[in-house]
Each structure stands twice: as structure tokens, then as C-alpha cells.
Design a protein around this motif. Structure first.
Motif, mmCIF file in Angstrom:
data_model
loop_
_atom_site.group_PDB
_atom_site.id
_atom_site.type_symbol
_atom_site.label_atom_id
_atom_site.label_comp_id
_atom_site.label_asym_id
_atom_site.label_seq_id
_atom_site.Cartn_x
_atom_site.Cartn_y
_atom_site.Cartn_z
ATOM 1 N N TRP A 157 2.648 59.960 -56.835
ATOM 2 C CA TRP A 157 3.867 59.403 -57.415
ATOM 3 C C TRP A 157 3.531 58.235 -58.341
ATOM 4 N N LYS A 158 2.657 57.347 -57.874
ATOM 5 C CA LYS A 158 2.247 56.208 -58.703
ATOM 6 C C LYS A 158 1.575 56.682 -59.985
ATOM 7 N N GLY A 159 0.759 57.715 -59.882
ATOM 8 C CA GLY A 159 0.038 58.215 -61.038
ATOM 9 C C GLY A 159 0.874 59.025 -62.010
ATOM 10 N N SER A 160 2.059 59.415 -61.596
ATOM 11 C CA SER A 160 2.903 60.249 -62.458
ATOM 12 C C SER A 160 4.113 59.497 -63.008
ATOM 13 N N GLY A 161 4.101 58.181 -62.960
ATOM 14 C CA GLY A 161 5.173 57.400 -63.572
ATOM 15 C C GLY A 161 6.240 56.874 -62.638
ATOM 16 N N GLN A 162 6.120 57.145 -61.343
ATOM 17 C CA GLN A 162 7.060 56.632 -60.334
ATOM 18 C C GLN A 162 8.510 56.988 -60.662
ATOM 19 N N LYS A 163 8.766 58.272 -60.967
ATOM 20 C CA LYS A 163 10.112 58.721 -61.321
ATOM 21 C C LYS A 163 11.098 58.446 -60.187
ATOM 22 N N LYS A 164 12.248 57.876 -60.580
ATOM 23 C CA LYS A 164 13.315 57.569 -59.626
ATOM 24 C C LYS A 164 14.643 58.003 -60.209
ATOM 25 N N VAL A 165 15.567 58.351 -59.334
ATOM 26 C CA VAL A 165 16.942 58.624 -59.727
ATOM 27 C C VAL A 165 17.835 57.905 -58.719
ATOM 28 N N VAL A 166 18.917 57.293 -59.213
ATOM 29 C CA VAL A 166 19.846 56.582 -58.330
ATOM 30 C C VAL A 166 21.136 57.387 -58.258
ATOM 31 N N LEU A 167 21.502 57.730 -57.041
ATOM 32 C CA LEU A 167 22.649 58.589 -56.762
ATOM 33 C C LEU A 167 23.649 57.838 -55.899
ATOM 34 N N GLN A 168 24.821 58.435 -55.708
ATOM 35 C CA GLN A 168 25.831 57.754 -54.902
ATOM 36 C C GLN A 168 26.293 58.568 -53.709
ATOM 37 N N ALA A 169 26.558 57.828 -52.646
ATOM 38 C CA ALA A 169 27.176 58.387 -51.445
ATOM 39 C C ALA A 169 28.520 57.692 -51.279
ATOM 40 N N ASN A 170 29.414 58.353 -50.580
ATOM 41 C CA ASN A 170 30.771 57.830 -50.445
ATOM 42 C C ASN A 170 31.023 57.088 -49.146
ATOM 43 N N GLY A 171 30.019 56.939 -48.313
ATOM 44 C CA GLY A 171 30.221 56.210 -47.072
ATOM 45 C C GLY A 171 28.993 56.236 -46.191
ATOM 46 N N GLU A 172 29.088 55.484 -45.105
ATOM 47 C CA GLU A 172 27.966 55.370 -44.183
ATOM 48 C C GLU A 172 27.606 56.704 -43.551
ATOM 49 N N SER A 173 28.595 57.487 -43.174
ATOM 50 C CA SER A 173 28.295 58.759 -42.509
ATOM 51 C C SER A 173 27.518 59.690 -43.434
ATOM 52 N N GLU A 174 27.866 59.727 -44.703
ATOM 53 C CA GLU A 174 27.128 60.565 -45.650
ATOM 54 C C GLU A 174 25.689 60.076 -45.786
ATOM 55 N N LEU A 175 25.505 58.763 -45.838
ATOM 56 C CA LEU A 175 24.165 58.194 -45.946
ATOM 57 C C LEU A 175 23.290 58.625 -44.765
ATOM 58 N N PHE A 176 23.849 58.547 -43.554
ATOM 59 C CA PHE A 176 23.066 58.913 -42.371
ATOM 60 C C PHE A 176 22.866 60.416 -42.244
ATOM 61 N N GLU A 177 23.813 61.221 -42.726
ATOM 62 C CA GLU A 177 23.606 62.672 -42.748
ATOM 63 C C GLU A 177 22.422 63.021 -43.652
ATOM 64 N N LEU A 178 22.344 62.357 -44.801
ATOM 65 C CA LEU A 178 21.226 62.585 -45.724
ATOM 66 C C LEU A 178 19.905 62.118 -45.118
ATOM 67 N N ALA A 179 19.934 60.979 -44.440
ATOM 68 C CA ALA A 179 18.719 60.472 -43.780
ATOM 69 C C ALA A 179 18.249 61.449 -42.713
ATOM 70 N N ASP A 180 19.182 62.006 -41.946
ATOM 71 C CA ASP A 180 18.828 62.995 -40.923
ATOM 72 C C ASP A 180 18.213 64.237 -41.561
ATOM 73 N N LYS A 181 18.772 64.663 -42.682
ATOM 74 C CA LYS A 181 18.225 65.838 -43.378
ATOM 75 C C LYS A 181 16.816 65.550 -43.888
ATOM 76 N N ALA A 182 16.606 64.355 -44.446
ATOM 77 C CA ALA A 182 15.265 63.980 -44.910
ATOM 78 C C ALA A 182 14.281 63.976 -43.742
ATOM 79 N N GLU A 183 14.709 63.475 -42.611
ATOM 80 C CA GLU A 183 13.867 63.455 -41.405
ATOM 81 C C GLU A 183 13.495 64.878 -40.991
ATOM 82 N N ARG A 184 14.480 65.767 -40.959
ATOM 83 C CA ARG A 184 14.225 67.167 -40.579
ATOM 84 C C ARG A 184 13.273 67.852 -41.553
ATOM 85 N N GLU A 185 13.338 67.472 -42.839
ATOM 86 C CA GLU A 185 12.464 68.051 -43.859
ATOM 87 C C GLU A 185 11.082 67.409 -43.870
ATOM 88 N N GLY A 186 10.900 66.357 -43.087
ATOM 89 C CA GLY A 186 9.611 65.681 -43.021
ATOM 90 C C GLY A 186 9.300 64.821 -44.231
#
Length: 112
Positions: free
Chosen positions: A41-70
């Protein structure tokens, strides 16, 4: 390789506060990544995108999905010194990881 940072749009954070929370999330998830992903990631320009969630529950649902995906990820909980109450979950970063893997978690979200 990219990193997606998801900030809560429902909190009405000022621009400076939003920038700080996004920066916290990015660094925390980077520190969660394995050495190879971090290096690529560091060697390829550290690409980032900033997105929006509509609340705490959505944020934690996404975190859980990221955890499941490793995937490296991190949730920011604010210290409460300025605009937010202590402990408020304000942002989530997913990655650095391959674009397609990050998109499995955050691909349906709107840009912030």
C-alpha cells in the motif's frame, strides 16, 4: 491496494473534526495490517477513499464484515474533548488491502 475510511454523516462533525477522525482511522487500520499489505500500500501511493455511514449500527455492521473477511480495520472512538461525547464511534477504516476485498465491505457506500 486501497483503504476505505467510513465516517458517520449523522454526527454533524465540523470539517476539522472529520479530518482528524479520518486520520485516526487510517493510521489505526494501517497498524492492524500485516507487513506485506502495509508495504504494498505504501509503495503504491497509499490510495484512500472517504465514504459515509448513516449511524453507529451501520459502522459496526461494516466492521463486523471486515472482521469476517479477515481485513485490517479499526473503529475510532472519540475521546470527547471537543464536539462529540466520550466513546462516540465516529469512523471506521478498512484496509489497506486489495481493492476488490475492500469493496466487498464498503463498495455500496456513497462518497463523503
Amino acid at each position: 491496494m486501497k483503504q476505505a475510511i467510513v465516517a458517520r454523516a449523522d454526527l454533524g462533525m465540523g470539517e476539522g473534526k472529520l479530518a482528524a477522525q479520518v486520520a485516526h482511522a487510517s493510521l489505526m487500520a494501517f497498524e492492524d495490517a500485516d507487513r506485506q499489505a502495509a508495504s504494498e500500500w505504501k509503495g503504491s501511493g497509499q490510495k484512500k477513499v472517504v465514504l459515509q455511514a448513516n449511524g453507529e449500527s451501520e459502522l459496526f455492521e461494516l466492521a463486523d464484515k471486515a472482521e469476517r473477511e479477515g481485513l485490517p480495520h479499526a473503529v475510532v472512538r472519540d475521546a470527547g474533548h471537543t464536539q462529540l461525547e466520550p466513546g462516540t464511534a465516529s469512523a471506521l477504516a478498512v484496509g489497506p488491502a486489495r481493492d476488490d476485498l475492500v469493496d466487498k465491505v464498503t463498495g455500496d457506500l456513497s462518497l463523503y
